[in-house]
Motif scaffolding. Structure first.
Motif, PDB file in Angstrom:
ATOM      1  N   ALA A  78      -5.373   7.079  -7.891  1.00 21.81           N
ATOM      2  CA  ALA A  78      -5.046   6.358  -6.564  1.00 21.81           C
ATOM      3  C   ALA A  78      -6.636   5.963  -6.060  1.00 21.81           C
ATOM      4  CB  ALA A  78      -4.033   6.826  -5.139  1.00 21.81           C
ATOM      5  N   ILE A  92      -3.767   2.979  -1.245  1.00 16.85           N
ATOM      6  CA  ILE A  92      -4.041   3.503   0.132  1.00 16.85           C
ATOM      7  C   ILE A  92      -4.872   3.201   0.820  1.00 16.85           C
ATOM      8  CG2 ILE A  92      -3.331   6.081   1.125  1.00 16.85           C
ATOM      9  CD1 ILE A  92      -2.715   6.853  -2.188  1.00 16.85           C
ATOM     10  N   LYS A  93      -4.842   2.778   1.881  1.00 17.77           N
ATOM     11  CA  LYS A  93      -5.035   3.107   3.462  1.00 17.77           C
ATOM     12  C   LYS A  93      -4.979   3.874   4.131  1.00 17.77           C
ATOM     13  CE  LYS A  93      -6.131  -2.011   4.212  1.00 17.77           C
ATOM     14  NZ  LYS A  93      -6.378  -3.282   5.111  1.00 17.77           N
ATOM     15  N   GLU A 102       1.202  10.012  -1.935  1.00 17.81           N
ATOM     16  CA  GLU A 102       0.908   9.716  -3.471  1.00 17.81           C
ATOM     17  C   GLU A 102       0.221  11.034  -3.792  1.00 17.81           C
ATOM     18  OE1 GLU A 102       1.319   7.565  -6.345  1.00 17.81           O
ATOM     19  OE2 GLU A 102       1.606   6.339  -4.554  1.00 17.81           O
ATOM     20  N   ILE A 151      -8.592   5.205  -2.252  1.00 19.78           N
ATOM     21  CA  ILE A 151      -8.313   5.303  -1.115  1.00 19.78           C
ATOM     22  C   ILE A 151      -9.588   4.353  -0.686  1.00 19.78           C
ATOM     23  CG2 ILE A 151      -8.330   6.568   0.761  1.00 19.78           C
ATOM     24  CD1 ILE A 151      -6.983   8.588  -2.999  1.00 19.78           C
ATOM     25  N   PHE A 153       0.843  -1.209  -0.164  1.00 16.56           N
ATOM     26  CA  PHE A 153       0.570   0.034   0.296  1.00 16.56           C
ATOM     27  C   PHE A 153       1.133   1.328  -0.337  1.00 16.56           C
ATOM     28  CE2 PHE A 153      -3.125  -3.266   1.997  1.00 16.56           C
ATOM     29  CZ  PHE A 153      -4.119  -3.233   1.015  1.00 16.56           C
ATOM     30  N   ALA A 154       0.405   2.236  -0.591  1.00 18.04           N
ATOM     31  CA  ALA A 154       1.246   3.701  -0.978  1.00 18.04           C
ATOM     32  C   ALA A 154       0.925   4.404   0.453  1.00 18.04           C
ATOM     33  CB  ALA A 154       0.966   4.150  -2.073  1.00 18.04           C
ATOM     34  N   SER A 155       1.266   5.633   0.178  1.00 16.67           N
ATOM     35  CA  SER A 155       1.264   6.436   1.576  1.00 16.67           C
ATOM     36  C   SER A 155       0.363   7.609   0.850  1.00 16.67           C
ATOM     37  CB  SER A 155       2.901   7.276   2.025  1.00 16.67           C
ATOM     38  OG  SER A 155       2.501   8.806   2.392  1.00 16.67           O
ATOM     39  N   LEU A 156      -0.552   7.849   1.372  1.00 17.04           N
ATOM     40  CA  LEU A 156      -2.185   9.228   0.791  1.00 17.04           C
ATOM     41  C   LEU A 156      -0.854  10.582   0.414  1.00 17.04           C
ATOM     42  CD1 LEU A 156      -4.424   9.937   0.763  1.00 17.04           C
ATOM     43  CD2 LEU A 156      -4.938  10.540   2.681  1.00 17.04           C
TER      44      LEU A 156
END
Length: 246
Positions: A126, A155-156, A87, A128, A81-84
């Motif tokens: 992206a 993204i979480k 991203e 979320i 998972f990516a960073s909010l």
């Protein structure tokens, strides 16, 4: 996005070690009423609220795995998972009209996969999702997405509200897809930085989230059935965004 093998691990010690090794754990199932020193250690490791934990009957665990699960089973996500913040910042630096998709507790893994597939086709930057309450990323999600899950950042966040606040602070308009409005999506302007919110299959978008959005829009319903499958509705909204932006 990095592709990893979909893995189910079981046993209290194995799950603790996975946490210590920073594995991307999508969900942890714990047998109701379980006690003992090791389970207390697991509870301490997951106390931060970062992990999606469900307390379930032993029968559920027996269906998930064949073996001595010791009352604990975990699913390791096949994607990282990516960073909010990272991203959004990266997207805004290269795209003047970004498109983000916020999913408020989508339950069904196949709906989730279908949404990811459509989102990738529509150029969504992206997706979320909340850390808790949404569908996990499973082999079915990956299959239904037709591989799109590895081409679009996921993204979480602790809560969808956190993402909405961050979007609005970044001058990204947040629009909710909901029947609780008189405004049609066809009269809504999508030609600006946008975050589209889609809700749960049964309950829709939660009232607390609806209070925060900038605009609401709905699809016209011509038949007697009151709603569409969420992945179909999401596709209709995303392609209206594409139409307006072409």
């Amino acid at each position: 996005m990095e592709e990893k093998e979909t893995t189910i691990i079981f046993g209290i010690r194995a799950v603790i070690e996975a946490i210590q090794n920073d594995e991307t754990i999508d969900k942890i199932y714990v047998q109701k009423g379980l006690s003992g020193q090791l389970i207390q250690e697991l509870q301490q490791k997951t106390r931060s609220g970062e992990y999606n934990i469900s307390y379930v009957p032993v029968e559920k665990l027996n269906k998930l795995v064949k073996g001595n699960h010791q009352g604990v089973v975990a699913k390791i996500s096949p994607v990282a998972f990516a960073s909010l913040e990272e991203e959004v910042e990266k997207t805004l630096s290269k795209n003047t009209s970004p498109l983000f998709l916020l999913l408020d507790q989508i339950d069904d893994v196949r709906n989730f996969g279908a949404i990811i597939r459509t989102a990738e086709c529509c150029g969504v930057d992206a997706i979320i999702i909340p850390k808790k309450g949404g569908a996990p990323v499973t082999a079915d999600t990956v299959k239904t997405s037709a591989g799109a899950i590895f081409k679009i950042p996921l993204i979480k966040v602790d809560h969808i509200k956190d993402a909405i606040y961050y979007m609005q602070a970044s001058n990204i308009k947040v629009v909710a897809a909901t029947e609780k409005t008189d405004s049609l999506l066809y009269t809504t302007d999508f030609n600006h930085p946008l975050a589209l919110v889609m809700g749960n299959e049964g309950k829709g978008i939660s009232d607390s989230v609806l209070k925060l959005v900038d605009e609401k829009a709905k699809l016209p319903m011509m038949g007697s059935i009151g709603s569409l499958n969420v992945s179909v509705a999401c596709g209709a909204f995303l392609y209206e965004v594409v139409r307006q932006r072409l």
